[in-house]
Write a protein that holds these residues in place. Structure first.
Motif, PDB file in Angstrom:
ATOM      1  N   ASP A 171       0.917  -1.256  -0.012  1.00 26.61           N
ATOM      2  CA  ASP A 171      -0.180   0.126  -0.022  1.00 26.61           C
ATOM      3  C   ASP A 171       0.769   1.440   0.219  1.00 26.61           C
ATOM      4  O   ASP A 171       1.776   1.414   0.918  1.00 26.61           O
ATOM      5  CB  ASP A 171      -0.932   0.021   1.129  1.00 26.61           C
ATOM      6  CG  ASP A 171      -1.546   1.377   1.449  1.00 26.61           C
ATOM      7  OD1 ASP A 171      -1.665   1.979   0.428  1.00 26.61           O
ATOM      8  OD2 ASP A 171      -1.921   1.619   2.786  1.00 26.61           O
ATOM      9  N   LEU A 172       0.662   2.179  -1.060  1.00 27.00           N
ATOM     10  CA  LEU A 172       1.593   3.136  -1.347  1.00 27.00           C
ATOM     11  C   LEU A 172       0.985   4.513  -0.512  1.00 27.00           C
ATOM     12  O   LEU A 172       1.666   5.544  -0.762  1.00 27.00           O
ATOM     13  CB  LEU A 172       2.159   3.322  -2.490  1.00 27.00           C
ATOM     14  CG  LEU A 172       2.730   2.217  -3.034  1.00 27.00           C
ATOM     15  CD1 LEU A 172       3.280   2.302  -4.575  1.00 27.00           C
ATOM     16  CD2 LEU A 172       4.305   1.851  -2.054  1.00 27.00           C
ATOM     17  N   GLY A 173      -0.003   4.444  -0.132  1.00 28.22           N
ATOM     18  CA  GLY A 173      -1.006   5.795   0.365  1.00 28.22           C
ATOM     19  C   GLY A 173       0.166   6.549   1.105  1.00 28.22           C
ATOM     20  O   GLY A 173       0.229   7.937   0.843  1.00 28.22           O
ATOM     21  N   TRP A 174       0.657   5.853   2.303  1.00 28.16           N
ATOM     22  CA  TRP A 174       1.503   6.780   3.059  1.00 28.16           C
ATOM     23  C   TRP A 174       2.679   7.513   2.130  1.00 28.16           C
ATOM     24  O   TRP A 174       3.354   8.534   2.958  1.00 28.16           O
ATOM     25  CB  TRP A 174       2.048   5.972   4.224  1.00 28.16           C
ATOM     26  CG  TRP A 174       3.092   4.770   3.694  1.00 28.16           C
ATOM     27  CD1 TRP A 174       2.585   3.564   3.407  1.00 28.16           C
ATOM     28  CD2 TRP A 174       4.505   4.758   3.736  1.00 28.16           C
ATOM     29  NE1 TRP A 174       3.904   2.668   3.008  1.00 28.16           N
ATOM     30  CE2 TRP A 174       4.984   3.478   3.249  1.00 28.16           C
ATOM     31  CE3 TRP A 174       5.369   5.805   3.979  1.00 28.16           C
ATOM     32  CZ2 TRP A 174       6.241   3.334   3.197  1.00 28.16           C
ATOM     33  CZ3 TRP A 174       6.714   5.649   3.982  1.00 28.16           C
ATOM     34  CH2 TRP A 174       7.227   4.152   3.493  1.00 28.16           C
ATOM     35  N   THR A 175       3.232   6.821   1.273  1.00 27.31           N
ATOM     36  CA  THR A 175       4.380   7.465   0.739  1.00 27.31           C
ATOM     37  C   THR A 175       4.114   8.906  -0.296  1.00 27.31           C
ATOM     38  O   THR A 175       5.133   9.434  -0.745  1.00 27.31           O
ATOM     39  CB  THR A 175       4.938   6.611  -0.354  1.00 27.31           C
ATOM     40  OG1 THR A 175       3.981   6.322  -1.720  1.00 27.31           O
ATOM     41  CG2 THR A 175       5.346   5.118   0.108  1.00 27.31           C
ATOM     42  N   LEU A 176       2.810   8.959  -0.463  1.00 28.82           N
ATOM     43  CA  LEU A 176       2.420  10.137  -1.183  1.00 28.82           C
ATOM     44  C   LEU A 176       2.138  11.494  -0.208  1.00 28.82           C
ATOM     45  O   LEU A 176       2.213  12.459  -0.980  1.00 28.82           O
ATOM     46  CB  LEU A 176       0.996   9.951  -1.884  1.00 28.82           C
ATOM     47  CG  LEU A 176       1.233   8.618  -2.815  1.00 28.82           C
ATOM     48  CD1 LEU A 176      -0.440   8.099  -3.365  1.00 28.82           C
ATOM     49  CD2 LEU A 176       2.137   8.778  -3.978  1.00 28.82           C
ATOM     50  N   VAL A 177       1.857  11.234   0.774  1.00 28.63           N
ATOM     51  CA  VAL A 177       1.523  12.558   1.812  1.00 28.63           C
ATOM     52  C   VAL A 177       2.712  12.645   2.662  1.00 28.63           C
ATOM     53  O   VAL A 177       3.081  11.833   3.738  1.00 28.63           O
ATOM     54  CB  VAL A 177       0.315  12.194   2.520  1.00 28.63           C
ATOM     55  CG1 VAL A 177      -0.046  13.615   3.304  1.00 28.63           C
ATOM     56  CG2 VAL A 177      -0.807  11.649   1.545  1.00 28.63           C
ATOM     57  N   PRO A 178       3.336  13.767   2.812  1.00 34.41           N
ATOM     58  CA  PRO A 178       4.445  14.282   3.698  1.00 34.41           C
ATOM     59  C   PRO A 178       3.876  14.011   4.994  1.00 34.41           C
ATOM     60  O   PRO A 178       2.760  14.479   5.208  1.00 34.41           O
ATOM     61  CB  PRO A 178       4.675  15.511   3.275  1.00 34.41           C
ATOM     62  CG  PRO A 178       4.550  15.751   1.673  1.00 34.41           C
ATOM     63  CD  PRO A 178       3.299  14.986   1.673  1.00 34.41           C
ATOM     64  N   HIS A 179       4.562  13.451   6.131  1.00 30.29           N
ATOM     65  CA  HIS A 179       4.192  13.304   7.424  1.00 30.29           C
ATOM     66  C   HIS A 179       3.905  14.817   8.184  1.00 30.29           C
ATOM     67  O   HIS A 179       5.042  15.577   8.143  1.00 30.29           O
ATOM     68  CB  HIS A 179       5.180  12.481   8.165  1.00 30.29           C
ATOM     69  CG  HIS A 179       4.660  12.082   9.477  1.00 30.29           C
ATOM     70  ND1 HIS A 179       4.173  12.604  10.469  1.00 30.29           N
ATOM     71  CD2 HIS A 179       4.236  10.749   9.655  1.00 30.29           C
ATOM     72  CE1 HIS A 179       3.595  11.961  11.538  1.00 30.29           C
ATOM     73  NE2 HIS A 179       3.688  10.594  10.951  1.00 30.29           N
ATOM     74  N   PRO A 180       2.683  14.962   8.532  1.00 32.49           N
ATOM     75  CA  PRO A 180       2.588  16.132   9.232  1.00 32.49           C
ATOM     76  C   PRO A 180       3.505  16.714  10.397  1.00 32.49           C
ATOM     77  O   PRO A 180       3.778  17.772  10.298  1.00 32.49           O
ATOM     78  CB  PRO A 180       1.149  16.064   9.773  1.00 32.49           C
ATOM     79  CG  PRO A 180       0.497  15.032   9.035  1.00 32.49           C
ATOM     80  CD  PRO A 180       1.552  13.963   8.818  1.00 32.49           C
ATOM     81  N   LEU A 181       4.041  15.923  11.192  1.00 27.79           N
ATOM     82  CA  LEU A 181       4.989  16.124  12.154  1.00 27.79           C
ATOM     83  C   LEU A 181       6.319  16.592  11.595  1.00 27.79           C
ATOM     84  O   LEU A 181       6.868  17.376  11.999  1.00 27.79           O
ATOM     85  CB  LEU A 181       5.190  14.887  13.099  1.00 27.79           C
ATOM     86  CG  LEU A 181       3.941  14.361  14.064  1.00 27.79           C
ATOM     87  CD1 LEU A 181       4.284  13.310  14.787  1.00 27.79           C
ATOM     88  CD2 LEU A 181       3.699  15.696  14.811  1.00 27.79           C
ATOM     89  N   ALA A 182       6.749  15.912  10.449  1.00 31.74           N
ATOM     90  CA  ALA A 182       7.988  16.317   9.538  1.00 31.74           C
ATOM     91  C   ALA A 182       7.745  17.883   8.939  1.00 31.74           C
ATOM     92  O   ALA A 182       8.533  18.495   8.940  1.00 31.74           O
ATOM     93  CB  ALA A 182       8.302  15.265   8.576  1.00 31.74           C
ATOM     94  N   VAL A 183       6.507  17.879   8.412  1.00 33.36           N
ATOM     95  CA  VAL A 183       6.254  19.041   7.685  1.00 33.36           C
ATOM     96  C   VAL A 183       6.359  20.067   8.618  1.00 33.36           C
ATOM     97  O   VAL A 183       6.928  21.306   8.178  1.00 33.36           O
ATOM     98  CB  VAL A 183       4.876  18.966   6.899  1.00 33.36           C
ATOM     99  CG1 VAL A 183       4.579  20.532   6.348  1.00 33.36           C
ATOM    100  CG2 VAL A 183       5.010  18.250   5.860  1.00 33.36           C
ATOM    101  N   ALA A 184       5.733  20.103   9.930  1.00 30.12           N
ATOM    102  CA  ALA A 184       5.779  21.146  11.092  1.00 30.12           C
ATOM    103  C   ALA A 184       7.201  21.553  11.270  1.00 30.12           C
ATOM    104  O   ALA A 184       7.458  22.774  11.429  1.00 30.12           O
ATOM    105  CB  ALA A 184       5.158  20.754  12.041  1.00 30.12           C
ATOM    106  N   GLU A 185       7.829  20.729  11.339  1.00 30.00           N
ATOM    107  CA  GLU A 185       9.505  21.116  11.327  1.00 30.00           C
ATOM    108  C   GLU A 185      10.180  21.530  10.238  1.00 30.00           C
ATOM    109  O   GLU A 185      10.932  22.493  10.361  1.00 30.00           O
ATOM    110  CB  GLU A 185       9.943  19.579  12.002  1.00 30.00           C
ATOM    111  CG  GLU A 185       9.846  19.278  13.312  1.00 30.00           C
ATOM    112  CD  GLU A 185       9.976  20.284  14.418  1.00 30.00           C
ATOM    113  OE1 GLU A 185      11.049  21.056  14.374  1.00 30.00           O
ATOM    114  OE2 GLU A 185       9.059  20.447  15.285  1.00 30.00           O
ATOM    115  N   LEU A 186       9.819  20.806   9.235  1.00 30.33           N
ATOM    116  CA  LEU A 186      10.530  21.507   7.866  1.00 30.33           C
ATOM    117  C   LEU A 186      10.199  22.868   7.672  1.00 30.33           C
ATOM    118  O   LEU A 186      10.955  23.640   7.227  1.00 30.33           O
ATOM    119  CB  LEU A 186      10.495  20.269   6.777  1.00 30.33           C
ATOM    120  CG  LEU A 186      10.901  19.054   7.036  1.00 30.33           C
ATOM    121  CD1 LEU A 186      10.733  18.287   5.916  1.00 30.33           C
ATOM    122  CD2 LEU A 186      12.171  18.846   7.405  1.00 30.33           C
ATOM    123  N   ALA A 187       8.921  23.162   7.834  1.00 31.41           N
ATOM    124  CA  ALA A 187       8.332  24.482   7.436  1.00 31.41           C
ATOM    125  C   ALA A 187       9.071  25.614   8.266  1.00 31.41           C
ATOM    126  O   ALA A 187       9.004  27.035   8.096  1.00 31.41           O
ATOM    127  CB  ALA A 187       6.852  24.601   7.701  1.00 31.41           C
TER     128      ALA A 187
END
Ligand SMILES: C[S@@+](CC[C@H](N)C(=O)[O-])C[C@H]1O[C@@H](n2cnc3c(N)ncnc32)[C@H](O)[C@@H]1O
Length: 234
Positions: free
Chosen positions: A16-32
């Motif tokens: 199942d590749l669903g998780w690979t398509l969406v950046p992880h919200p916790l990572a995005v919060a940091e990267l932003a």
């Protein structure tokens, strides 16, 4: 490291590749929090990001869309091929490197941002990986680590079954002695599983390499990592 490249190639081909398509919200919060610094030009460390165990590139691509020049490292050729295809389609600056993190030596002092998300080797390899990640940072550069917290174990969620491979803030801080830890937390978040939405626990680390005007490591006097107040993300 325990999982093989073949295991991950199979997962990226048949799983199942669903998780690979969406950046992880916790990572995005940091990267932003860290936009690229273009003041010294696109080849300077301020614009260079390193994604270790990048997988199919959800975070590498997110960063490249925001102006980072990204080096995405993984031992799954299938995952890197997906990353390259998408980067080409969007004309993004992502360089893929097929390598085993157990031996991969990134350039030192070269990156403004290093990212490790949901990569869970055994403790000795994890410590070596984090040490190399820290060395890859340029002065003032930032390391972001996000992964399964130990408390996920036995709750039917994804992640390793070996408790030693799970993250805790204390474990990861102990493996980052040369960085200034700004955030080290267990965070509650929601994941979608086959049986619906579930609460999951993640460990989130944000740590900077010291500069002359921001030396040392908060909390080093007490031996405890400094972190912001406990934060729960529903
Ligand atoms: C759960 S995935 C996470 C991928 C990506 N960081 C993300 O958040 O989407 C773990 C990744 O680590 C990679 N990986 C695991 N062990 C590795 C190793 N020894 N060398 C290189 N890559 C490795 C796997 O191929 C896989 O793509």
């Amino acid at each position: 490291m325990t999982d093989s490249a073949e295991f991950w190639d199979r997962r990226y081909t048949h799983g199942d590749l669903g998780w690979t398509l969406v950046p992880h919200p916790l990572a995005v919060a940091e990267l932003a929090l860290v936009p690229p610094d273009t003041s010294a030009g696109p080849n300077a460390p301020g614009c260079q990001a390193l994604d270790l165990g990048a997988g199919a590139g959800r975070h590498s691509l997110w960063l490249a869309r925001r102006g980072w020049r990204v080096t995405a490292v993984d031992f799954s050729a299938t995952a890197l091929e997906r990353t390259r295809r998408q980067a080409t389609a969007e004309d993004l600056e992502v360089t893929t490197v097929l390598a085993d993190l157990a031996s991969y030596e990134p350039r030192q002092n070269a990156f403004g941002l290093v990212l490790v998300t949901y990569v869970h080797p055994e403790p000795p390899q994890r410590a070596a990986l984090l040490a190399r990640a820290a060395k890859a940072l340029a002065p003032g550069g930032r390391l972001v680590v996000v992964g399964h917290h130990l408390d996920n174990l036995g709750r039917g969620l994804e992640g390793p079954s070996d408790p030693e491979r799970m993250f805790t803030p204390e474990r990861l801080c102990a493996e980052l002695p040369d960085l200034r830890v700004e955030r080290a937390e267990r965070v509650i978040h929601t994941v979608t599983t086959a049986s619906g939405e579930r609460e999951a626990y993640a460990t989130v680390i944000r740590a900077d390499r010291a500069t002359a005007d921001r030396p040392g490591r908060p909390g080093s006097e007490t031996g405890l990592p400094h972190h912001e107040p406990y934060q729960e993300i529903p």
